[in-house]
Scaffold this motif. Structure first.
Motif, short mmCIF file in Angstrom:
data_model
loop_
_atom_site.label_atom_id
_atom_site.label_comp_id
_atom_site.label_asym_id
_atom_site.label_seq_id
_atom_site.Cartn_x
_atom_site.Cartn_y
_atom_site.Cartn_z
N ALA A 269 0.98 -1.22 -0.15
CA ALA A 269 0.07 -0.03 -0.08
C ALA A 269 0.98 1.09 0.05
O ALA A 269 1.92 1.06 0.40
CB ALA A 269 -0.81 -0.09 1.18
N PRO A 270 0.40 2.61 -0.57
CA PRO A 270 -0.80 2.44 -1.52
C PRO A 270 -0.63 2.07 -2.96
O PRO A 270 -1.72 2.29 -3.55
CB PRO A 270 -1.09 3.98 -1.42
N TYR A 271 0.54 1.45 -3.23
CA TYR A 271 0.71 1.05 -4.67
C TYR A 271 -0.06 0.02 -5.08
O TYR A 271 0.01 -0.36 -6.32
CB TYR A 271 2.29 0.99 -4.74
N ASP A 272 -0.77 -0.67 -4.31
CA ASP A 272 -1.59 -1.93 -4.58
C ASP A 272 -2.85 -1.63 -5.42
O ASP A 272 -3.71 -2.32 -5.64
CB ASP A 272 -1.79 -2.85 -3.36
N ASN A 273 -3.09 -0.19 -5.37
CA ASN A 273 -4.24 0.46 -5.90
C ASN A 273 -3.84 0.95 -7.04
O ASN A 273 -3.09 1.92 -7.17
CB ASN A 273 -4.86 1.44 -5.04
N LYS A 274 -4.27 0.34 -8.28
CA LYS A 274 -3.87 0.96 -9.68
C LYS A 274 -4.35 2.49 -9.79
O LYS A 274 -3.53 3.07 -10.65
CB LYS A 274 -4.54 0.13 -10.64
N LYS A 275 -5.36 2.84 -9.28
CA LYS A 275 -5.87 4.38 -9.47
C LYS A 275 -4.79 5.07 -8.80
O LYS A 275 -4.41 6.38 -9.25
CB LYS A 275 -7.22 4.55 -8.85
N VAL A 276 -4.24 4.87 -7.82
CA VAL A 276 -2.92 5.58 -7.09
C VAL A 276 -1.78 5.65 -8.16
O VAL A 276 -1.20 6.78 -8.50
CB VAL A 276 -2.56 5.00 -5.97
N ARG A 277 -1.47 4.58 -8.75
CA ARG A 277 -0.39 4.34 -9.61
C ARG A 277 -0.91 5.32 -10.95
O ARG A 277 0.02 6.03 -11.40
CB ARG A 277 -0.08 3.01 -10.19
N SER A 334 -9.45 6.36 -5.71
CA SER A 334 -8.95 5.27 -5.08
C SER A 334 -9.16 5.27 -3.73
O SER A 334 -8.74 4.16 -3.11
CB SER A 334 -7.28 5.67 -5.18
N VAL A 336 -7.61 6.85 -1.18
CA VAL A 336 -6.26 6.91 -0.66
C VAL A 336 -6.06 8.52 -0.12
O VAL A 336 -6.19 9.21 -1.02
CB VAL A 336 -5.09 6.31 -1.43
N ASP A 460 -3.01 -1.18 -16.07
CA ASP A 460 -2.64 -1.63 -14.86
C ASP A 460 -1.67 -0.64 -14.09
O ASP A 460 -1.38 -0.44 -13.00
CB ASP A 460 -2.31 -3.00 -14.53
#
Length: 500
Positions: A269-277, A334, A336, A460
């Motif tokens: 986390a928080p990189y496990d959320n593709k919208k954050v990426r 996301s 986050v 992704d």
């Protein structure tokens, strides 16, 4: 002696390599610069047509109808620098050493297509037919295996003397090419290669010797060039403008096939959320960084596959555009909250990445509200950090072609278990599309499938494509015939001539 003649010595800039032997442990530009001079390839690949060129150790490469069994016929009479014969057995022991997981070779992924690879000391798919013939059986069809063989470090043979003492060979490799190392590697100082008098191959070797000198920073390398201690170097962005002001049109400027990207630890986390990426990607103004930090020595990326690789596209990446408002909306979607969160950014030191990584981190902070910290270390330690997964945020890496195919970008960087997939990203649908492309009956059909696989990764966002590279080369008046070889991703050192 005129500039176009053979002979003389010149010096070139180099960052300290991680390994020199065995060649299968070389998966970086630093060691490749040396190994490409002291080792011949099996074959080369025509960059535009994709056809094999038999200018190396192979006489012929052919396959059965479904492209699962490949026969490699070697040229007769060729030897290693120590006089040992270059035969099928020398390749078999090298490839078996590489595929054996106990040896943890950096380019072992190239062997992963071979039947039995990764299962023990010897792969069932590597068979010595006779002294000059090697038969390789693949796990599944792969139409571009011949082109893959042109990546010299991964498929180089090993002399028995080197095999018996790999540590000693790392200090003074025993090669097959136009140049040889006649003295040990002087770590953090210099590697010298000298033209091999008994060479019978076709690779160019104009200078009598090349001194690769090592520097801790691009500024130090350029200072040595100004003082006459260095003949040729690739200019880093922080010294480019100064050099341009002095050398003007004498600088050689060319686009490269390299990709610079930021990768994410997608399991954390928080990189496990593709919208954050996606949000982080759209918060970065690539064009501004290229212009103001890289001084124009790059081209903002719109794909994982870079020009001029077949199948590269200029409109593939929806989330590679700078759009602060959409970036904020994606972060909101996301769920986050950036409040109190500090993103850790990682990059290798002494290679000109400090300024642009900080610029990107600052843009993300200004748009999305994430604080940031920068973490840098020397190249060899940086690779260890990535290999060990010892990072907690975006990391910088670059990629350049091993052979001209979109597969060579998609599979290693975003394919499951890819050699340069440090993100932990795995998408079975992407892997299936790559496998289908591998077995496609035509190049056109293969490219379409590779592009579909790339689209999944670009949605992704396990990595953020930043830019494809440009190179600027400065050289002294003492040398000539300097050019950048886009296929090799480096200066064509063997072609350089010395004015005497």
């Amino acid at each position: 002696m005129p500039a176009g003649a053979a002979g003389g010595t010149y010096s070139a800039e180099l960052t300290e390599p991680t390994f020199l032997a065995p060649a299968s442990n070389c998966y970086e530009s630093e060691c490749s610069a040396v190994l490409d001079l002291i080792n011949d390839p099996l074959v080369s690949t025509d960059f535009e047509s994709g056809e094999l060129i038999y200018d190396g150790l192979a006489e012929e490469v052919s396959s059965n109808e479904d492209q699962t069994v490949w026969t490699i016929t070697l040229k007769e009479g060729r030897t290693f620098h120590n006089g040992e014969p270059i035969d099928a057995e020398s390749f078999a022991r090298a490839w078996n050493f590489s595929q054996n997981p106990k040896n943890a070779q950096a380019t072992a992924g190239f062997m992963s297509r071979i039947e039995g690879a990764g299962e023990g000391p010897e792969a069932a798919g590597i068979k010595v037919v006779d002294e000059q013939t090697l038969e390789v059986t693949l796990k599944s069809p792969f139409s571009q295996f011949g082109q893959m063989l042109s990546y010299a470090p991964a498929f180089a043979p090993i002399a028995q003397e080197c095999f018996d003492d790999v540590d000693a060979c790392n200090e003074q490799p025993i090669g097959t090419g136009a140049y040889q190392m006649t003295q040990p590697w002087a770590h953090d100082q210099q590697v010298t290669v000298e033209r091999w008098a008994d060479y019978e191959g076709e690779q160019p070797a104009m200078a009598d010797s090349v001194d690769f000198k090592m520097f801790t920073t691009p500024t130090a390398a350029y200072r040595d060039f100004q003082n006459g201690g260095l003949d040729v170097l690739s200019l880093a962005p922080e010294v480019y403008l100064q050099a341009k002001g002095t050398l003007g049109d004498a600088i050689i400027e060319k686009p490269t096939a390299s990709l610079t990207y930021l990768g994410f630890p997608v399991g954390a986390a928080p990189y496990d959320n593709k919208k954050v990426r996606q949000a982080i990607s759209m918060a970065i103004d690539r064009q501004l960084i290229v212009e103001q930090v890289l001084n124009g020595l790059a081209y903002p990326s719109t794909d994982i596959v870079t020009p001029p690789i077949p199948g590269s596209r200029d409109d593939a990446c929806e989330y590679c555009q700078f759009d602060p408002e959409r970036a904020k909306q994606l972060l909101k979607e996301s769920g986050v909250d950036p409040e109190g969160m500090t993103l850790q950014y990682y990059f290798n030191a002494g290679a000109g990445h400090d300024a642009w990584v900080e610029a990107a981190a600052r843009q993300v902070q200004e748009t999305l509200g994430f604080d940031y910290e920068l973490n840098s270390t020397e190249w060899a330690q940086y690779l260890e950090l990535l290999d060990g997964g010892d990072f907690e945020g975006p990391f910088r890496l670059g990629w350049s072609l091993d052979y001209p195919s979109p597969e060579n970008y998609i599979r290693p960087i975003v394919g499951t278990g890819g050699d340069s997939n440090y993100t932990g990203y795995s998408n079975p649908e992407l892997d299936a599309l790559v496998a289908a492309a591998d077995a496609a009956p035509s190049l056109e059909e293969a490219i379409e499938l590779y592009q579909q696989a790339g689209d999944l990764a670009l949605e992704d966002m396990p990595i953020i494509p930043m830019w494809s590279g440009g190179t600027a080369i400065a050289h002294s008046e003492e040398i000539g015939n300097v050019r950048f070889d886009v296929g090799e991703g480096e200066i064509a050192y063997g072609e350089i001539t010395v004015q005497q």
